[in-house]
Scaffold this motif. Structure first.
Motif, short mmCIF file in Angstrom:
data_model
loop_
_atom_site.label_atom_id
_atom_site.label_comp_id
_atom_site.label_asym_id
_atom_site.label_seq_id
_atom_site.Cartn_x
_atom_site.Cartn_y
_atom_site.Cartn_z
N GLY A 1 39.86 -5.47 10.71
CA GLY A 1 41.21 -4.99 10.85
C GLY A 1 41.01 -3.48 11.74
N VAL A 2 39.57 -3.23 12.08
CA VAL A 2 39.45 -2.05 13.04
C VAL A 2 40.08 -2.37 14.32
CG1 VAL A 2 38.00 -0.30 13.80
CG2 VAL A 2 37.61 -1.23 11.32
N ASN A 3 41.30 -1.87 14.77
CA ASN A 3 41.62 -2.07 16.20
C ASN A 3 41.79 -0.89 17.01
OD1 ASN A 3 43.62 -0.59 14.88
ND2 ASN A 3 45.42 -2.07 15.26
N ARG A 4 41.30 0.44 16.36
CA ARG A 4 40.92 1.46 17.29
C ARG A 4 39.56 2.20 16.66
NH1 ARG A 4 46.62 4.62 17.43
NH2 ARG A 4 47.53 3.12 16.09
N VAL A 5 38.66 2.54 17.36
CA VAL A 5 37.57 3.23 17.27
C VAL A 5 37.66 4.67 18.10
CG1 VAL A 5 36.21 1.44 16.28
CG2 VAL A 5 36.09 2.15 18.74
N PHE A 6 37.35 5.76 17.40
CA PHE A 6 36.82 7.00 18.16
C PHE A 6 35.33 7.22 18.10
CE2 PHE A 6 35.71 11.48 17.92
CZ PHE A 6 36.45 11.88 19.07
N ILE A 7 34.70 7.51 19.31
CA ILE A 7 33.52 7.77 19.66
C ILE A 7 33.13 8.94 19.98
CG2 ILE A 7 31.39 6.65 21.15
CD1 ILE A 7 33.55 4.05 21.32
N GLY A 8 32.15 9.49 19.43
CA GLY A 8 31.68 10.89 20.15
C GLY A 8 30.87 10.88 21.28
N LEU A 9 31.64 10.40 22.25
CA LEU A 9 30.67 10.18 23.31
C LEU A 9 29.98 11.69 23.93
CD1 LEU A 9 30.62 7.81 25.31
CD2 LEU A 9 32.30 8.89 26.85
N GLU A 10 30.83 12.85 23.79
CA GLU A 10 30.53 13.99 23.81
C GLU A 10 30.22 14.45 25.58
OE1 GLU A 10 31.63 14.53 21.35
OE2 GLU A 10 30.66 13.97 19.78
N ASN A 11 29.35 13.57 26.24
CA ASN A 11 29.11 14.03 27.45
C ASN A 11 28.18 12.97 28.01
OD1 ASN A 11 27.54 16.12 29.78
ND2 ASN A 11 29.16 17.34 28.76
N ILE A 12 28.28 13.00 29.63
CA ILE A 12 27.31 12.06 30.18
C ILE A 12 26.11 12.71 30.70
CG2 ILE A 12 29.31 10.55 30.57
CD1 ILE A 12 29.23 11.49 33.52
N ASN A 13 25.86 13.83 30.50
CA ASN A 13 24.68 14.49 31.06
C ASN A 13 23.65 14.75 29.91
OD1 ASN A 13 22.57 16.59 31.56
ND2 ASN A 13 24.20 17.54 32.95
N ASP B 1 20.19 19.24 24.36
CA ASP B 1 20.30 20.74 24.19
C ASP B 1 21.14 20.75 22.65
OD1 ASP B 1 18.94 21.62 26.06
OD2 ASP B 1 20.60 21.93 27.36
N ALA B 2 22.14 20.00 22.51
CA ALA B 2 22.79 19.80 21.33
C ALA B 2 22.34 19.29 20.21
CB ALA B 2 24.41 19.33 21.87
N ARG B 3 21.17 18.87 20.30
CA ARG B 3 20.53 18.03 19.35
C ARG B 3 21.17 16.61 19.05
NH1 ARG B 3 18.26 21.44 14.41
NH2 ARG B 3 16.77 19.65 14.35
N LYS B 4 21.87 16.12 20.24
CA LYS B 4 22.59 14.65 19.92
C LYS B 4 21.68 13.83 20.56
CE LYS B 4 27.34 13.02 19.70
NZ LYS B 4 27.27 13.04 18.20
N GLY B 5 20.52 13.63 19.87
CA GLY B 5 19.53 12.73 20.41
C GLY B 5 19.87 11.16 20.15
N GLN B 6 20.98 10.92 19.37
CA GLN B 6 21.28 9.54 19.27
C GLN B 6 22.09 9.06 20.28
OE1 GLN B 6 22.49 12.39 17.41
NE2 GLN B 6 24.52 12.03 16.84
N ASN B 7 22.71 9.73 21.01
CA ASN B 7 23.35 9.34 22.35
C ASN B 7 22.45 9.03 23.22
OD1 ASN B 7 25.60 9.87 20.45
ND2 ASN B 7 26.94 10.50 22.49
N HIS B 8 22.82 7.68 23.85
CA HIS B 8 21.74 7.62 25.11
C HIS B 8 23.01 6.78 26.20
CE1 HIS B 8 18.24 7.74 22.70
NE2 HIS B 8 18.58 7.24 22.16
N LEU C 1 40.53 -1.03 20.89
CA LEU C 1 40.82 0.13 21.73
C LEU C 1 39.83 1.05 21.59
CD1 LEU C 1 44.12 1.34 22.86
CD2 LEU C 1 42.49 3.01 21.79
N THR C 2 39.58 1.92 22.45
CA THR C 2 38.37 3.09 22.61
C THR C 2 38.99 4.27 22.76
OG1 THR C 2 37.42 2.64 24.65
CG2 THR C 2 36.36 1.47 22.85
N TYR C 3 38.70 5.28 21.77
CA TYR C 3 39.01 6.61 22.12
C TYR C 3 37.51 7.52 22.16
CZ TYR C 3 43.34 5.89 19.89
OH TYR C 3 44.79 5.65 19.74
N ALA C 4 37.63 8.19 23.14
CA ALA C 4 36.14 8.96 23.20
C ALA C 4 36.56 10.54 23.25
CB ALA C 4 35.30 8.52 24.54
N GLY C 5 35.72 11.15 22.61
CA GLY C 5 35.79 12.73 22.31
C GLY C 5 34.74 13.15 23.71
N TYR C 6 35.21 14.14 24.58
CA TYR C 6 34.29 14.64 25.47
C TYR C 6 34.32 16.28 25.38
CZ TYR C 6 31.69 14.40 30.01
OH TYR C 6 30.78 14.44 30.77
N ILE C 7 33.22 16.87 25.44
CA ILE C 7 33.13 18.14 25.28
C ILE C 7 32.75 18.87 26.63
CG2 ILE C 7 31.66 20.04 24.07
CD1 ILE C 7 31.04 18.24 21.78
#
Length: 591
Positions: free
Chosen positions: A309-321, A327-334, A351-357
């Protein structure tokens, strides 16, 4: 779930309030319908309901629970005082789930209650984060205790009963600190709110935490220091019980608030249970969940999430750099995985939501504008929401700056991820605030709204639904100057609900200005709506198939085609690593 009342019992009134915070004019941010349900409110209400059912204050004492979320309900402290006094003074007010930006408002709500002798307790991320990470109690917490407010750090499972008894005896301690002893969740009372409270949120959505804690080390995050890095989970049976209790009161929409559901050890058992309820019993269940950027690498996760039933997900994209992520110790993001991951969710109709800092050390207005353009062209994300990098109390970033004596914004009300709270190494405060405000219009251009709608038509999402999602994230910043997560349906503003340090405006000035603003905002919204509506109609009528770079299959070895993989030095390094890994795998694969 209601507690039966009898005429022979003495009432103990327990008011549970999730406070809002103030806008830039000092007025409480409040709506007829708010957007995000409060899981903290649901969790504490569920614990209180359990205490009431067990008669923890004695067989002749009836605990009467009232739950309010100030983002959709006006709080009348005088009425609270009157009700508690009418029951012989037996009662308590709990301000729950209080974040840093909500702490000033929580104290303002508590002040008249304490002056009337009403016991008040404040808990939540601000209190817990400060006590977890700082070497001393900060001034705002000390000032609250000086008013006689009790502070509660940690989680209330297994502890609420003792807190209620102390309040009933008039013996609340100034502080309760359980940060070193996080409770297990298996078998704990379930998060729950009555339907009349849930109806005040748009979409009538209930919330639940299937687990708490996150194993990662993001320096800007407070979760890992408040809820811990060890995963503590509810069983599949407990999650089913929560869902069925809400279905019984007509609630079919859920927000699973785990910071990262993919790292919940019980995710598969939970999904299997929900799949059975949906596919074998035909129950209607729709879920929003938060996940990380590598979930598509977990065998079966995306497919089972959709079936559950998950029809929307929020993803911590955070940045594309890649350098900023490191620097933010978010090494799990590739970043090499972003496009494949987003496509995986679209293949199952989610549907995808993405957070961008915005505001990492290397960011500039020009680089941010460039990066938003790259995302529009090369990543098939649907909804993008922006935040300013903020040293939240409870995060490693805040602790580092505090210990180094770096100046930070003293007003906690501004720690809402949309205000600048410390100096950026390159941009001025005005530049960072300006590019944040402009980012929304840069992403939600008419041209890109049309692109997202054309992509949605291709992967099978309802176009009308997508249009409203895009509009609901674009309009709040443009019309109300608030983040969409602070948004809602029909803003309510009360003249007397203003920060006490600001002057009370005259009725003539206040109502004339707000009346004009209301007319102007609705006119601007109507223009924006018709702009979106015309785009929707154009896309719906167009029979031609659609494809673009973002929806094409491929991986990080396509560096010559995608600016995502060449715009920064960090991106080039990551792509080269992927190429070497791919070549090594190919060389060792059996023929």
């Amino acid at each position: 779930m209601a507690i039966p009342r009898t005429s022979t019992t003495t009432p103990f009134h327990l008011f549970l309030i999730k406070p809002s915070h103030y806008d830039d004019d000092g007025y409480v941010i409040q709506w007829a319908r708010s957007s995000i349900p409060s899981n903290s409110l649901a969790a504490v209400y569920g614990l209180a309901l359990d205490c009431a059912e067990r008669k923890v204050l004695g067989p002749d004492v009836e605990i009467r629970i009232t739950a309010w979320d100030e983002t959709n309900t006006r709080i009348d402290t005088a009425a609270i005082i009157e009700r508690i006094r009418a029951s012989g003074g037996r009662g308590m007010v709990g301000l729950v789930g209080v974040q840093s930006n909500q702490f000033p408002r929580a104290v303002d709500l508590a002040r008249p209650l304490r002056a009337a002798g009403i016991p008040v307790c404040i808990g939540g991320f601000h209190v817990s984060g400060c006590l977890a990470m700082l070497p001393e109690v900060p001034p705002d917490l000390r000032a609250a205790m000086d008013l006689g407010i009790t502070l509660f750090a940690g989680e209330a499972e297994g502890r609420l009963e003792a807190l209620l008894r102390a309040a009933d005896r008039g013996e609340l301690a100034p502080m309760y600190n359980y940060m070193s002893d996080l409770p297990g969740l298996d078998g704990a009372p379930m998060p729950y709110l009555p339907a009349e409270t849930i109806r005040r949120t748009s979409g009538m959505r209930a919330s639940l935490d299937a687990g708490r804690g996150c194993p990662f080390l993001c320096s800007f995050c407070t979760i890992i220091n408040v809820q811990g890095r060890k995963s503590r989970t509810r069983s599949a049976e407990d999650v089913e019980r929560i869902v069925r209790a809400n279905l019984a009161q007509g609630v079919h929409n859920f927000f699973i608030t785990d910071d990262n559901l993919a790292r919940n050890q019980n995710w598969e058992a939970i999904f299997d249970r929900l799949i059975s309820m949906r596919e074998q019993e035909g129950l209607r269940i729709h879920i929003i969940a938060q996940v990380d950027t590598m979930v598509h690498r977990i065998r079966g996760f995306v497919e089972k999430a959709s079936r559950a039933g998950v029809n929307r997900v929020f993803i911590g994209l955070e940045n594309i750099n890649a350098d900023s992520l490191k620097d933010a110790r978010k090494g799990q993001n590739h970043i090499s995985e972003y496009r494949v991951m987003l496509q995986a969710w679209h293949r199952v109709g989610t549907l995808t939501y993405a957070g961008y800092i915005l505001g990492f050390p290397g960011d500039t207005p020009a680089s941010i504008e460039r990066d938003i353009g790259i995302i529009q062209r090369e990543l098939p994300v649907d909804i993008l929401e922006f935040f300013i990098l903020t040293p939240l109390p409870g995060s490693a970033d805040h602790k580092k700056l505090h210990l180094a004596g770096v100046a930070m914004e003293p007003d906690m009300n501004k720690y809402d991820l949309v205000h600048v709270t410390t100096r950026h190494p390159v941009m001025s405060n005005d530049e960072l605030a300006g590019i944040y405000r402009r980012a929304w219009d840069l992403y939600y251009t008419p041209e890109h709204v049309e692109t997202v709608l054309r992509r949605a038509k291709t992967w099978g999402y309802d176009l009308h639904n997508m249009m409203w999602k895009l509009l609901s994230f674009h309009a709040p910043q443009r019309l109300e100057n608030v983040h969409p997560l602070d948004g809602g349906i029909f803003r309510r503003k009360y003249r007397r609900d203003r920060r006490p340090e600001l002057p009370l405006e005259s009725p003539l000035v206040f109502y004339a200005r707000e009346g004009w603003r209301m007319v102007a905002k609705h006119a601007r919204f109507a223009r924006l709506y018709w702009q979106y509506r015309r785009t929707l109609q154009r896309v719906a009528r167009d029979p031609r198939p659609y494809s673009d770079v973002a929806t094409a299959h491929g991986d990080a070895t396509e560096a010559e085609d995608l600016e995502l993989f060449s715009a920064t030095r960090g991106a080039q390094v990551e792509v080269e690593k992927v190429r070497r890994r791919t070549a090594s795998t190919a060389a060792t694969a059996p023929v």
